[in-house]
Design an enzyme around this catalytic site. Structure first.
Site, short mmCIF file in Angstrom:
data_model
loop_
_atom_site.label_atom_id
_atom_site.label_comp_id
_atom_site.label_asym_id
_atom_site.label_seq_id
_atom_site.Cartn_x
_atom_site.Cartn_y
_atom_site.Cartn_z
N LYS A 98 14.06 36.80 -28.67
CA LYS A 98 15.41 37.40 -28.68
C LYS A 98 15.40 38.75 -27.96
O LYS A 98 16.25 39.03 -27.13
CB LYS A 98 15.87 37.60 -30.12
CG LYS A 98 17.09 38.52 -30.24
CD LYS A 98 17.52 38.74 -31.67
CE LYS A 98 16.80 39.85 -32.40
NZ LYS A 98 17.26 41.21 -32.05
N ASN A 99 14.43 39.58 -28.30
CA ASN A 99 14.44 40.94 -27.76
C ASN A 99 14.15 41.00 -26.27
O ASN A 99 14.45 42.00 -25.62
CB ASN A 99 13.45 41.82 -28.52
CG ASN A 99 13.97 42.20 -29.90
OD1 ASN A 99 15.11 41.90 -30.24
ND2 ASN A 99 13.13 42.85 -30.70
N ARG B 282 23.71 46.38 -31.71
CA ARG B 282 23.42 47.64 -31.03
C ARG B 282 22.87 47.42 -29.62
O ARG B 282 23.06 48.25 -28.74
CB ARG B 282 22.38 48.43 -31.83
CG ARG B 282 22.80 48.79 -33.21
CD ARG B 282 21.77 49.66 -33.85
NE ARG B 282 21.56 50.87 -33.08
CZ ARG B 282 22.32 51.95 -33.16
NH1 ARG B 282 23.33 51.97 -33.99
NH2 ARG B 282 22.06 53.00 -32.43
N CYS C 185 23.47 52.01 -38.37
CA CYS C 185 22.47 50.95 -38.43
C CYS C 185 21.94 50.89 -39.85
O CYS C 185 21.82 51.93 -40.51
CB CYS C 185 21.34 51.26 -37.46
SG CYS C 185 19.92 50.19 -37.66
N ARG D 24 19.77 55.59 -35.44
CA ARG D 24 19.22 55.00 -34.21
C ARG D 24 20.00 55.60 -33.04
O ARG D 24 20.95 55.01 -32.54
CB ARG D 24 19.35 53.48 -34.23
CG ARG D 24 18.33 52.82 -35.13
CD ARG D 24 18.46 51.33 -35.14
NE ARG D 24 17.84 50.69 -34.00
CZ ARG D 24 17.80 49.37 -33.83
NH1 ARG D 24 18.34 48.58 -34.74
NH2 ARG D 24 17.23 48.84 -32.77
N LEU E 61 18.51 58.99 -25.44
CA LEU E 61 17.58 58.77 -24.32
C LEU E 61 18.19 57.87 -23.24
O LEU E 61 17.91 58.03 -22.05
CB LEU E 61 16.25 58.19 -24.82
CG LEU E 61 15.52 59.05 -25.85
CD1 LEU E 61 14.25 58.36 -26.33
CD2 LEU E 61 15.19 60.42 -25.26
N ASP F 107 8.84 45.78 -36.23
CA ASP F 107 9.56 44.55 -36.56
C ASP F 107 8.72 43.60 -37.44
O ASP F 107 9.22 42.55 -37.86
CB ASP F 107 9.99 43.82 -35.28
CG ASP F 107 11.21 44.49 -34.64
OD1 ASP F 107 11.80 45.39 -35.26
OD2 ASP F 107 11.56 44.11 -33.50
N VAL G 190 8.10 54.36 -36.41
CA VAL G 190 9.19 54.12 -35.46
C VAL G 190 10.54 54.34 -36.14
O VAL G 190 11.37 55.10 -35.68
CB VAL G 190 9.11 52.70 -34.86
CG1 VAL G 190 10.22 52.49 -33.84
CG2 VAL G 190 7.75 52.48 -34.20
N ARG H 294 20.55 36.04 -36.94
CA ARG H 294 20.65 36.84 -35.72
C ARG H 294 19.37 36.73 -34.90
O ARG H 294 19.42 36.82 -33.67
CB ARG H 294 20.86 38.32 -36.07
CG ARG H 294 22.21 38.64 -36.63
CD ARG H 294 22.35 40.11 -36.82
NE ARG H 294 22.05 40.80 -35.57
CZ ARG H 294 22.01 42.11 -35.43
NH1 ARG H 294 22.26 42.88 -36.46
NH2 ARG H 294 21.73 42.67 -34.28
#
Ligand code: UD1
Length: 424
Positions: free
Chosen positions: A22-23, A93, A117, A122, A126, A307, A329, A399
């Site tokens: 997915k990412n 997002r 979030c 988040r 940047l 994750d 993170v 998702r």
């Protein structure tokens, strides 16, 4: 709404394939907007809610999308809009990924701010910094990022990220490929998802040096064309399925994977006493008699992924001893802890550090979570809990995990999707 009903206690065994990532898929889809003509074909795109949400956003911008559940074709030749509206961006997002491509191609983009979030702040500073470095003027107006560039074309620049950001690296890349001149991206993310994005951009005609390193040098080109690209597998889904094997005391093989993407996680499984065997495209995990405690610090790739933090905590509830799990993170990404404790775990949380006392006998009950990986963690806990665990609101899970219950069923779990009504 749907829930998962799990009768825990079965040892999982067998083989299942990992899905496409997915990412990685989301930035690939955004990058397809950079082509002024023709159709890009992206293979191995998982059939997920986030993919459909992002497709809806790209369609709203005027792209024509065709998706058969595996190959997603995008024709961005006749884009009509550069505005990503709130009602779509708020659902996901990662919609911010359209900022770079829109700005690079049209010299203007209007993207809703994503809003809150579930696991803490988040920021997107940047992403905005990168666009400004490339010559854009960025303002925030009525909840929208308004970015424009004089003359319509971005200019190559030196972008040095103070911290490693996957999304900001992706956006900077997608903007820089059509900028005039050379862009250097320092402290770039080296996640496999960024390497995949570089691969697709190069196939479209981009000139990128340093792929897979923290310094990317991009020589801007006048235009990009459509391309075909095979997405990478989902390393987080694969690691979650391996954890399902480990937490139930089983032996699980996940195929269609790139084991090198999982190196740190596989090392941790070994430290926990599991036997791990890899070949070119599969990983087999065999559980030990007794799972051992491990300490984990979630950090950018190639270190342990944030994750997988929630799923690892679920695993450590069954390990002998005290495990310390730190997330560097996302410091507040611990929604799963109170729910795991309701199942019988003993986990303390102090700032961004969870202390897991194991092993603990978990007993099934109704649990709920507010984000994707936390939901996966609760499903894993349900697999080992005595009795019935009901995981509510699994739209979070949907998702990012493609039909996970079918994969767990194939491995021998007793798991069922049921619909229910939630009264508020
Ligand atoms: C991506 C993944 C997400 C994963 C995360 C970290 C997608 C769609 N999502 O999210 O699943 O958990 O990487 O591996 O790929 N940050 C800033 N300012 C910014 C951007 C980020 O301070 O403008 C911070 C974040 O708050 C976080 C850190 O940088 O602390 C890393 O975030 P980032 O890598 O950007 O995550 P995403 O790309 O949003």
């Amino acid at each position: 709404m749907d829930k998962l009903v799990i009768r825990g206690g079965r040892k999982l065994g067998g083989a299942v394939p990992a899905s496409g990532s997915k990412n990685a898929a989301l930035p690939l889809m955004a990058a397809a907007l950079l082509s002024e003509n023709g159709t890009s074909d992206l293979h191995r795109i998982p059939d997920l809610k986030d993919i459909r949400t992002f497709s809806a956003l790209l369609t709203r911008l005027g792209a024509v999308i065709d998706y058969d559940g595996a190959t997603l074709s995008i024709d961005a030749g006749n884009m009509e809009s550069v505005q990503a509206p709130y009602e779509l961006v708020k659902q996901m997002r990662a919609s911010i990924y359209v900022l770079g491509p829109l700005l690079a191609r049209f010299g203007h983009a209007s993207v809703s701010l994503p809003g809150g979030c579930a696991f803490g702040p988040r920021p997107i500073d940047l992403h905005l910094m990168a666009m400004e470095k490339l010559g854009a003027t960025v303002t925030i107006d009525k909840g929208y990022i308004e970015a424009t560039v004089k003359g319509g074309r971005l200019n190559g620049a030196h972008i040095d990220f103070p911290i490693s950001s996957v999304g900001a690296t992706g956006n900077a890349l997608m903007a820089a490929v059509l900028a005039d001149g050379v862009t250097t991206i320092g402290n770039a993310s080296i996640e496999p998802e960024i390497v995949a994005l570089c691969g697709f951009l190069e196939a479209m005609g981009a000139d990128i040096e340093g792929t897979g390193t923290t310094t990317l040098v991009v020589r801007g080109v006048r235009s990009l064309g459509p391309a075909r690209f095979s997405n990478i597998f989902d390393r987080i889904e694969a690691a979650t399925l391996l954890t399902a094997g480990a937490i139930t005391g089983g032996t699980v093989r996940v195929t269609d994977v790139e084991p090198s993407h999982l190196a740190t996680v596989l090392g941790k499984f070994e430290e926990a006493g599991c036997s791990v065997v890899t070949d070119t495209e599969s990983v087999t995990l065999q559980s030990p008699e007794t799972l051992l405690r491990t300490d984990v610090i979630a950090n950018p790739y190639p270190l342990f992924p944030t994750d997988m933090q929630a799923q690892w905590i679920a695993l450590m509830t069954q390990a002998k001893g005290i495990s310390e799990i730190i997330d560097r993170v996302y410091h507040e990404r611990f929604n799963h802890i109170p729910e795991l404790n309701r199942l019988g775990a003993h986990i303390e949380i102090r700032e961004n550090e969870a202390t897991v006392h194991g092993p603990k006998r978990l007993t099934g009950t109704t649990v709920m979570s507010t984000d994707l990986r936390a939901s996966a963690c609760l499903v894993l806990a349900g697999l080992v809990a005595e009795g019935v665990t009901e995981v509510l609101r699994i739209y979070h899970l949907d998702r990012g995990y493609e039909r996970i219950e079918n994969k767990l069923l194939a491995l021998g779990a007793d798991i069922e999707r049921q619909s229910y009504q939630e009264f508020r």
